[in-house]
Structure formats: C-alpha cells, structure tokens
Design a protein around this motif. Sequence first.
Motif, PDB file in Angstrom:
ATOM      1  N   PHE A  53       0.735  -1.348  -0.064  1.00  0.00           N
ATOM      2  CA  PHE A  53      -0.103  -0.070   0.010  1.00  0.00           C
ATOM      3  C   PHE A  53       1.008   1.293   0.233  1.00  0.00           C
ATOM      4  O   PHE A  53       1.482   1.585   0.936  1.00  0.00           O
ATOM      5  N   VAL A  54       1.083   1.876  -1.033  1.00  0.00           N
ATOM      6  CA  VAL A  54       1.485   3.390  -0.909  1.00  0.00           C
ATOM      7  C   VAL A  54       0.636   4.224  -0.173  1.00  0.00           C
ATOM      8  O   VAL A  54      -0.519   4.601  -1.041  1.00  0.00           O
ATOM      9  N   ALA A  55       0.769   4.974   0.242  1.00  0.00           N
ATOM     10  CA  ALA A  55       0.542   6.067   1.239  1.00  0.00           C
ATOM     11  C   ALA A  55       0.975   6.914   0.666  1.00  0.00           C
ATOM     12  O   ALA A  55       1.848   7.946   0.948  1.00  0.00           O
ATOM     13  N   SER A  56       0.385   8.486   0.620  1.00  0.00           N
ATOM     14  CA  SER A  56       0.597   8.805   0.049  1.00  0.00           C
ATOM     15  C   SER A  56      -0.357  10.625   0.972  1.00  0.00           C
ATOM     16  O   SER A  56      -1.604  10.681   1.017  1.00  0.00           O
ATOM     17  N   ILE A  57       0.565  11.147   1.596  1.00  0.00           N
ATOM     18  CA  ILE A  57       0.329  11.758   2.873  1.00  0.00           C
ATOM     19  C   ILE A  57       0.476  13.324   2.365  1.00  0.00           C
ATOM     20  O   ILE A  57       1.743  13.472   2.606  1.00  0.00           O
ATOM     21  N   SER A  58      -0.615  14.202   2.508  1.00  0.00           N
ATOM     22  CA  SER A  58      -0.087  15.407   2.501  1.00  0.00           C
ATOM     23  C   SER A  58      -0.420  16.309   3.194  1.00  0.00           C
ATOM     24  O   SER A  58      -1.213  15.810   3.816  1.00  0.00           O
ATOM     25  N   VAL A  59       0.846  17.578   3.073  1.00  0.00           N
ATOM     26  CA  VAL A  59       0.339  18.463   4.585  1.00  0.00           C
ATOM     27  C   VAL A  59       0.055  20.040   3.673  1.00  0.00           C
ATOM     28  O   VAL A  59       1.262  20.576   2.832  1.00  0.00           O
TER      29      VAL A  59
ATOM     30  N   ILE B 245       4.773   6.417   0.589  1.00  0.00           N
ATOM     31  CA  ILE B 245       5.757   6.036   0.876  1.00  0.00           C
ATOM     32  C   ILE B 245       5.192   4.979   1.082  1.00  0.00           C
ATOM     33  O   ILE B 245       3.802   4.136   1.811  1.00  0.00           O
ATOM     34  N   PRO B 246       6.073   3.772   0.473  1.00  0.00           N
ATOM     35  CA  PRO B 246       5.035   1.555   0.489  1.00  0.00           C
ATOM     36  C   PRO B 246       5.289   1.415   2.095  1.00  0.00           C
ATOM     37  O   PRO B 246       6.461   1.337   2.039  1.00  0.00           O
ATOM     38  N   MET B 247       4.448   0.327   2.171  1.00  0.00           N
ATOM     39  CA  MET B 247       3.799   0.194   3.043  1.00  0.00           C
ATOM     40  C   MET B 247       3.666  -1.620   2.764  1.00  0.00           C
ATOM     41  O   MET B 247       2.452  -1.392   2.153  1.00  0.00           O
ATOM     42  N   ALA B 248       3.671  -3.074   3.709  1.00  0.00           N
ATOM     43  CA  ALA B 248       3.783  -3.780   3.386  1.00  0.00           C
ATOM     44  C   ALA B 248       2.087  -3.660   4.368  1.00  0.00           C
ATOM     45  O   ALA B 248       1.826  -3.394   5.012  1.00  0.00           O
ATOM     46  N   VAL B 249       0.907  -4.452   3.355  1.00  0.00           N
ATOM     47  CA  VAL B 249      -0.362  -4.693   4.661  1.00  0.00           C
ATOM     48  C   VAL B 249       0.134  -5.819   5.293  1.00  0.00           C
ATOM     49  O   VAL B 249       0.166  -7.200   4.639  1.00  0.00           O
ATOM     50  N   GLU B 250      -1.045  -5.934   6.544  1.00  0.00           N
ATOM     51  CA  GLU B 250      -0.670  -6.901   6.930  1.00  0.00           C
ATOM     52  C   GLU B 250      -1.927  -7.778   6.751  1.00  0.00           C
ATOM     53  O   GLU B 250      -3.365  -7.334   6.236  1.00  0.00           O
TER      54      GLU B 250
END
Length: 672
Positions: free
Chosen positions: A319-325, A392-397
Amino acid sequence: MISSPWIFCALSFAGCLLFGLFLQTRYLRKSKSMQYQLHAAKRETLEMSRLPLSNPYPMFQMSVQGDLIFANAAAIETFPDLEAQGVSHLSLKGLDNPFAAGTEIVREFSHGGKVYDQTIIAGSVNGRETVIVYHYDITTRKLAEEEIKQARKVAEMARLAAEQAKEARGEFLANMSHELRTPMNGIIGLSDLLKEMDMEEEQGTLVEAVNSSAKNLLILLNDILDFSKIEAGELTIENIAFNLRKVIEQIEALQRPVAFQKGLELISHVDDVVPPTLISDPTRLQQILNNLISNALKFTEKGSVKLSVTGHVDDQKRFVASISVTDTGIGIPKDKQAQIFEKFQQADTSTARKYGGTGLGLSITRDLTRLMDGQIEIESEEGLGTSFTVRIPMAVEEKSVEKDGQPSEEKAGYIDVSKRVLIVDDHPINLLFMRQALQKMGFKHLDEAASGRQAVEMFKLIQYPLILMDVQMPEMNGFEAASAVRRLEGEDKSAIILAVTADAMKGAAEKCKLAGMDDYISKPVDKEKLASLLMKWIPGEEPVEAVVEKLVETEKTPDSNDDVMDWSHIQEFSEGDKEMEAQLLNIFIENLKADLKALSDNFENKNYEGWDCSAHKLYGACAHIGAMSMAEACDKAQSISEDEVSLMPELHQSILQEYEKVMSVLQSRRAA
Ligand code: ADP
C-alpha cells in the motif's frame, strides 16, 4: 608475278619469325620479374640479418660452454662483462638449465635501473647447445603500473581516513547531542515548573523566553542527532505493524495546541482505502509528518493546515500511502523549492530571523522518506500556500485484507498465544515485566529461566517454540545460549528466538543473527513493540486484547518525570493494582540492595568485568521500574573502556547517591 607456292613459303617463314619473337619477349619478361623478386628477397634477408644488430635492446647468443657467439650493440653496452663471465653472467642467473632442448623461458629481469621482459630460447649451432637471449625494455610500463598502484593505495587510504573521520564525527555529534539533551530536559522541566509559580510579569516573560529557547535548542539537538545518525548510516528503519489512523490522530492531538494558539484550523482526513494495519516505521513516519506540520503551522498566519491520507496498492501488493500536508501560508518561490531540501538551507535569508529554525528539518525529512523507500514532493505558490506530499510504500498486514481485496474491519492484531514461551533473564524485575506483559496479551504457558545455562537445560526437556532471550547474562550470555539451543535443534531450527538487548546500537542485529536468533527487541521493552514483534513471528487467528491499543509516543515529557522516579512505569506495570505495586516495589528494593552490594564488591575488588555486569543489571532494573536518574548513572557505569577505569570511584559514588534518593522515595511510597 610471283607464283602462289612462293607466297605460301614467304608467309610461313614470316609467321615462324613472329612466333619466335613473341616467345622470346615472354621469356625475357618472366625472367625480369623473377630477377626483381630475387632482389627483393635478398634485400629482405639482408635486413633481417641486420635486425639483431639494429635491435635497440640487448640480445645475445651463447653456447653451453660459455662462448659468446653473437651480441648486438645494446647487449655489449648493457652487459660489458658478458664475454668474460660466460654462463655465470647475471643475465642467466636464477635459471635451472636454460640450455635444455625445448626451453623457452619468459621472465622479468631488472638491471641497471631498467626492467626487461627477458626471453631465453634454447637451440643449437653446429651441434653445440646454445641459448638466444632477448630483452624488451618494459621500464616505462612498469613505472606506470607502479604509479597506478600507488595512486590506488593513496586513494584507498584517503577513503579509509574519510570514513573514519565521518564515523568519528558522527559519534562525536551523537555523544554531544546526547549529553546536551539531559541538561536541556532539566532546563525545560524546571522552567515549566517556574512558569506555574506566582511572579512579576517581567519575570514571567523571562521564564517564558528561557523555556521556549530551551525547547528550540532541544529540537535542534534532536535534529543534529538524527542528522549525524543518518550520515553515519546508523539510522535504521523498523518494520512493525501499526495503525496509520491512530498515528494521524496522535499527530493531530500533539499539534492542535500550536494551531489553536495561532488561530489556525488543523484538519485531518484519512481515506477509507487506507488499510487498518500497515507495516512500516510509525515513529519515523510521525517524525516526518510532525516536521511538515510544524513548518506548515510556522509559515502560516491565517487559514488552515490540512493533513490528508490516501493511497493505492502497487504491483508488489504494497500500500503506497500518500500523505499530504497543505497550508495556506506564505508559500515558497519556485526557484527556491529545490534548495530547501538541502541541509541548512532556508528559502529566504530573513527566514531564520523572522521564524527561527536552522534549515535541517526538511533535509532530515527527505532522508527519512528515502530510507523508508519513499519520496517527497512539493507544490507551492508564493503567497497562497504550500503542499508537501510524501509517498511511502508499506506492507499490508495480511489479515487486514479480505479476499476481495477490501480492508476488513479494524482489528487489534493477532498473536498465537497458545505457544509455550520461555523467558530468559537473570533479573527478577525483567522476568516479572515480561511475564506480566505476555500474560496481558493472553499467553498462558510461560516458563522462566534465570540464566543462559538454565535456559539450555530447560530446552533439552521442552522444545519451546518461542524463547525471549536476554543477551547480557553472567556465565553464559544470550548469544551463547541461543547458539547452544540451535545446536540442540540440529536441522530442525523451528524455535523462534528473540533477543532482548540493551545494546540498541548498530551491529546488535547482526550479532543476534550470527548467534542464530531470529530478531531482537531493545530494552527497556516497549509493550507495543513487543506485541508487534510477536505478531510478526507468531501470527495467530484470534484477536488479542490489550495489544497495540495505542501507539503512544513513548518518549516521556520532562514534566511527567519526577526527578528520581518516573511513576508511570510502575503504574503501567501494575495498572493501578496496589497489591501488585507493593509486590513489585518489594522485589525491586530487595534486588536493588543485592545488586548494589555486588557492584560495590566488584568495585572494591577491581573486578572490571563483574563491575560491567552488575552495572548493566542495575541499569536494566532501574530503567524498567522508572528510576531514571539512577538508570542513567548505571548506564554511564556499564561498559566503561579501559582508559575510563579512573572514573570508577566517581561513577560508584554517583550510583550510591542515586540509590539513596531512590530508596528514600520508595520507602516513603511503601509506607504510604
Ligand atoms: P527550518 O524550518 O528549520 O528553517 P526546514 O528544513 O524545515 O528548516 O525548512 C527549510 C525552509 O523551507 C524553511 O526555512 C522555509 O524557508 C521553507 N519552508 C518549509 N516549509 C514551508 C512551508 N510550509 N511554507 C513556507 N516555507 C516553508
């Protein structure tokens, strides 16, 4: 009239004449070309025969009896004693039998400051055995090779020196900022207390200034520490299961007061597509987002700061989390947008004066993002606002995704609590802590070993599927015990051995791996991290209560610390159960006395190894129970180097002093 027979005769004669002429011309032409070829061959043979003479490098032929048969000018000049010395001449030294038939030797030969490729070929002249010796000057090539070798050596030395310098600098910076942080925390804590007291307005302003300067300095110190760690390659990224929504909630809670003070709106939104449990490094993610939001709040005077999270699943099923501020602040000119990510760079020279800061934040943010395999982007319009987005790519549980790929309902996480666990630690407090933490997760079959040796003996009887192994233990340490367990297992190696180590520095992971351990967790053990580690290694089917309830920021704020005891540790431990607390205090006091006696004995007997060991033991117990200043004193005392032995009396004294303080606080608590 001439009759026709005559004509016929005349014509025949003329024909013969012409044919003869033709033959002669052809013969002459052929013999001329042969002559020419003969001349050329003669010339070539002559030139070839002169070749040895014109060879600029020494060449000679010598018989087995030592007679010089032939030597060119270069040979005579280079080896004037060749004729006199015969076969014992230095140019033939070191050869077994160069005259043996079929010999062809090629070797390097140095003489008169030159290096030659020397070729010796055996032959015969008039039945006599001879050798022909050729030389080819390779001095220039050799010099060039030597130069390259030297240059390589110098470059390698320079690289090593630079690496050492970088390491030393990193270590120095890390030590310095670590040392500075302790008094800094003191200043912040004390000025926080002072702020609460009654005082004149002017004094209040001054205290406020001291407090905020100290806080800024602490931020800078933390930045420098991170920066030096990143530079030294010592900053490692963890991979633990966490809930991104909770992380966002915490960040919002932390930043809300700042936004409120400035009259700004702080909004956050997490898209439904975000899976409930992801695997990455939540602490570093918090750091990245806190940096970005702090900047957004700093550079915005009115409007809002928005934190939004979405993302997508990539082809590696991450899951590539895309976080914007996004803020509505001053914005950043286009030509400055690249440079602000460089260290110590600010968009404007007036920034530091007007807003403070050092220009390290974004550089660290970018480095952390990269370390997490992600990237950061900026969009900004001067005067309108700025938006930073990290991806940021993150593994999915696995268990959080249903078969159709849709995230399932949020669950706390799963551990197979049916497993029988062996807890190995030489300190009763640590054993108690582990036991309690595991019991809370639902483990029912827990056994304890108080030493590495005992653990190995117990493993012979019961093949524990999970072992939590303290590393530093007397007699047989955790590494040795783990290796022994692996040997007992033979091919099988199914036991999961997790190291519990106080040595959080780089290299601990490798050491644990080498000893055959599967993973490690650092001391003092954080319950959430322990739960994540267990979820990773012994995933189960049933949800576990009280696991990863909240991913709290574990760093204690200074004002929650009593100087001597941070009671939150004991409270977390006992969860308000007075009986449990009393039991804990009793064990602690009892052990503290014994451990301190051991430390003092080792001090008296100058037993350095024993000293290290008992200081380490005391450190672990104090850190667990929250006797922070004593833990700090013990931390300084453990693993002192040889040239620090002179510091022992001072360290011993400071531990005794801290002990007195801890005891008086504990006794009064117990009495109460
Ligand atoms: P610092 O904030 O300590 O100056 P940073 O590396 O965090 O250092 O930021 C570098 C520079 O980038 C800041 O000095 C500022 O000029 C610019 N900057 C960062 N974030 C923002 C923002 N949200 N709005 C406007 N300018 C920003």
